[in-house]
Write a protein that holds these residues in place. Sequence first.
Motif, PDB file in Angstrom:
ATOM      1  N   UNK A  47       0.824  -1.209   0.000  1.00  0.00           N
ATOM      2  CA  UNK A  47       0.000   0.000   0.000  1.00  0.00           C
ATOM      3  C   UNK A  47       0.859   1.259   0.000  1.00  0.00           C
ATOM      4  N   UNK A  48       2.137   1.105   0.120  1.00  0.00           N
ATOM      5  CA  UNK A  48       3.015   2.267   0.065  1.00  0.00           C
ATOM      6  C   UNK A  48       3.097   3.030   1.352  1.00  0.00           C
ATOM      7  N   UNK A  49       2.578   2.475   2.414  1.00  0.00           N
ATOM      8  CA  UNK A  49       2.661   3.194   3.670  1.00  0.00           C
ATOM      9  C   UNK A  49       1.804   2.540   4.708  1.00  0.00           C
ATOM     10  N   UNK A  50       1.642   3.234   5.816  1.00  0.00           N
ATOM     11  CA  UNK A  50       0.963   2.659   6.965  1.00  0.00           C
ATOM     12  C   UNK A  50      -0.515   3.017   6.959  1.00  0.00           C
ATOM     13  N   UNK A  51      -1.283   2.361   6.118  1.00  0.00           N
ATOM     14  CA  UNK A  51      -2.703   2.651   6.115  1.00  0.00           C
ATOM     15  C   UNK A  51      -3.500   1.472   5.584  1.00  0.00           C
ATOM     16  N   UNK A  52      -4.736   1.425   6.024  1.00  0.00           N
ATOM     17  CA  UNK A  52      -5.717   0.479   5.493  1.00  0.00           C
ATOM     18  C   UNK A  52      -6.626   1.250   4.557  1.00  0.00           C
ATOM     19  N   UNK A  53      -6.827   0.717   3.366  1.00  0.00           N
ATOM     20  CA  UNK A  53      -7.665   1.360   2.360  1.00  0.00           C
ATOM     21  C   UNK A  53      -9.004   0.646   2.314  1.00  0.00           C
ATOM     22  N   UNK A  54     -10.061   1.426   2.414  1.00  0.00           N
ATOM     23  CA  UNK A  54     -11.412   0.874   2.419  1.00  0.00           C
ATOM     24  C   UNK A  54     -12.056   0.976   1.042  1.00  0.00           C
ATOM     25  N   UNK A  55     -12.915   0.000   0.755  1.00  0.00           N
ATOM     26  CA  UNK A  55     -13.767   0.076  -0.416  1.00  0.00           C
ATOM     27  C   UNK A  55     -15.006   0.900  -0.133  1.00  0.00           C
ATOM     28  N   UNK A  90       4.745   6.631  18.108  1.00  0.00           N
ATOM     29  CA  UNK A  90       5.915   7.132  18.823  1.00  0.00           C
ATOM     30  C   UNK A  90       5.986   8.666  18.762  1.00  0.00           C
ATOM     31  N   UNK A  91       4.826   9.270  18.936  1.00  0.00           N
ATOM     32  CA  UNK A  91       4.706  10.733  19.010  1.00  0.00           C
ATOM     33  C   UNK A  91       5.021  11.454  17.709  1.00  0.00           C
ATOM     34  N   UNK A  92       4.887  10.761  16.606  1.00  0.00           N
ATOM     35  CA  UNK A  92       5.031  11.470  15.349  1.00  0.00           C
ATOM     36  C   UNK A  92       4.151  10.829  14.285  1.00  0.00           C
ATOM     37  N   UNK A  93       3.873  11.613  13.257  1.00  0.00           N
ATOM     38  CA  UNK A  93       3.049  11.125  12.158  1.00  0.00           C
ATOM     39  C   UNK A  93       3.843  10.102  11.355  1.00  0.00           C
ATOM     40  N   UNK A  94       3.218   8.937  11.113  1.00  0.00           N
ATOM     41  CA  UNK A  94       3.834   7.912  10.282  1.00  0.00           C
ATOM     42  C   UNK A  94       3.514   8.144   8.814  1.00  0.00           C
ATOM     43  N   UNK A  95       2.255   8.434   8.554  1.00  0.00           N
ATOM     44  CA  UNK A  95       1.832   8.708   7.194  1.00  0.00           C
ATOM     45  C   UNK A  95       0.584   9.567   7.232  1.00  0.00           C
ATOM     46  N   UNK A  96       0.396  10.340   6.209  1.00  0.00           N
ATOM     47  CA  UNK A  96      -0.807  11.150   6.091  1.00  0.00           C
ATOM     48  C   UNK A  96      -1.282  11.149   4.650  1.00  0.00           C
ATOM     49  N   UNK A  97      -2.571  11.367   4.473  1.00  0.00           N
ATOM     50  CA  UNK A  97      -3.137  11.391   3.135  1.00  0.00           C
ATOM     51  C   UNK A  97      -3.156  12.835   2.624  1.00  0.00           C
ATOM     52  N   UNK A  98      -3.570  12.956   1.373  1.00  0.00           N
ATOM     53  CA  UNK A  98      -3.645  14.298   0.784  1.00  0.00           C
ATOM     54  C   UNK A  98      -4.749  15.131   1.411  1.00  0.00           C
ATOM     55  N   UNK A 115     -17.468  10.851   4.999  1.00  0.00           N
ATOM     56  CA  UNK A 115     -18.525  11.755   4.575  1.00  0.00           C
ATOM     57  C   UNK A 115     -19.794  10.936   4.396  1.00  0.00           C
ATOM     58  N   UNK A 116     -20.923  11.517   4.713  1.00  0.00           N
ATOM     59  CA  UNK A 116     -22.195  10.794   4.734  1.00  0.00           C
ATOM     60  C   UNK A 116     -22.409   9.966   3.477  1.00  0.00           C
ATOM     61  N   UNK A 117     -22.605   8.668   3.689  1.00  0.00           N
ATOM     62  CA  UNK A 117     -22.918   7.773   2.582  1.00  0.00           C
ATOM     63  C   UNK A 117     -21.732   7.348   1.756  1.00  0.00           C
ATOM     64  N   UNK A 118     -20.538   7.754   2.161  1.00  0.00           N
ATOM     65  CA  UNK A 118     -19.350   7.423   1.387  1.00  0.00           C
ATOM     66  C   UNK A 118     -18.437   6.474   2.162  1.00  0.00           C
ATOM     67  N   UNK A 119     -17.327   6.170   1.557  1.00  0.00           N
ATOM     68  CA  UNK A 119     -16.445   5.197   2.198  1.00  0.00           C
ATOM     69  C   UNK A 119     -15.590   5.850   3.277  1.00  0.00           C
ATOM     70  N   UNK A 120     -14.962   5.006   4.032  1.00  0.00           N
ATOM     71  CA  UNK A 120     -14.099   5.450   5.116  1.00  0.00           C
ATOM     72  C   UNK A 120     -12.736   5.807   4.525  1.00  0.00           C
ATOM     73  N   UNK A 121     -12.282   7.033   4.781  1.00  0.00           N
ATOM     74  CA  UNK A 121     -11.051   7.525   4.174  1.00  0.00           C
ATOM     75  C   UNK A 121      -9.962   7.729   5.224  1.00  0.00           C
ATOM     76  N   UNK A 122      -8.770   7.285   4.900  1.00  0.00           N
ATOM     77  CA  UNK A 122      -7.630   7.453   5.780  1.00  0.00           C
ATOM     78  C   UNK A 122      -7.202   8.914   5.839  1.00  0.00           C
ATOM     79  N   UNK A 123      -6.916   9.390   7.024  1.00  0.00           N
ATOM     80  CA  UNK A 123      -6.363  10.738   7.201  1.00  0.00           C
ATOM     81  C   UNK A 123      -4.901  10.682   7.613  1.00  0.00           C
TER      82      UNK A 123
END
Lengths: 114, 115
Positions: free
Chosen positions: A97-105, B51-59, B38-46
Amino acid sequence: GESVGLHLPTLSVQEGDNSIINCAYSNSASDYFIWYKQESGKGPQFIIDIRSNMDKRQGQRVTVLLNKTVKHLSLQIAATQPGDSAVYFCAENGDNTGGFKTIFGAGTRLFVKA
Amino acid sequence: EPEVTQTPSHQVTQMGQEVILRCVPISNHLYFYWYRQILGQKVEFLVSFYNNEISEKSEIFDDQFSVERPDGSNFTLKIRSTKLEDSAMYFCASTTSGPLREKLFFGSGTQLSVL
């Protein structure tokens, strides 16, 4: 690219029947898949998972099937009950996935008719 | 059974205001996440946090967003200047030993409404 999607947005079944919820994924290198159930007003809840070195895994009344050839995942619920009414999400996780995340459908809403 | 708890369950705010969403992950978990739906949509990673720091973030997680673990139990998401499109359900999640091949434990979410 990374995408996990579902074939049908809604599914309606009669109580007692079996339910099958389908999911397609696009990344052939994905190696871990999870099904989550989301009831109204709640967060997603883990149901069952499967790794890419397996093609079937069974839980209590649920079975996940993985077909890597066509990049397809399904969740089978036996003897569907009213309490199974929810939105079901497939999700992908793994090194690819290129990183630490789970991607949902996108999710499938299951309606169980009494 | 241990669970992730989130407060408040509902938050209404005016556009441009700052909001802080709070989460208490499961106590022995090490990795923490924020997702939104968002209502009615899929679950999106933020964002994921370890260890007290961001590992990854989305756009989606732009400069208006920040996360913090201010003490040994809380994990917060701050939106500095909310926009209408920030209206969504925000879920906190945690995992035991890492984000790879681990099932997420989710809280019940905070419904954010930006007016």
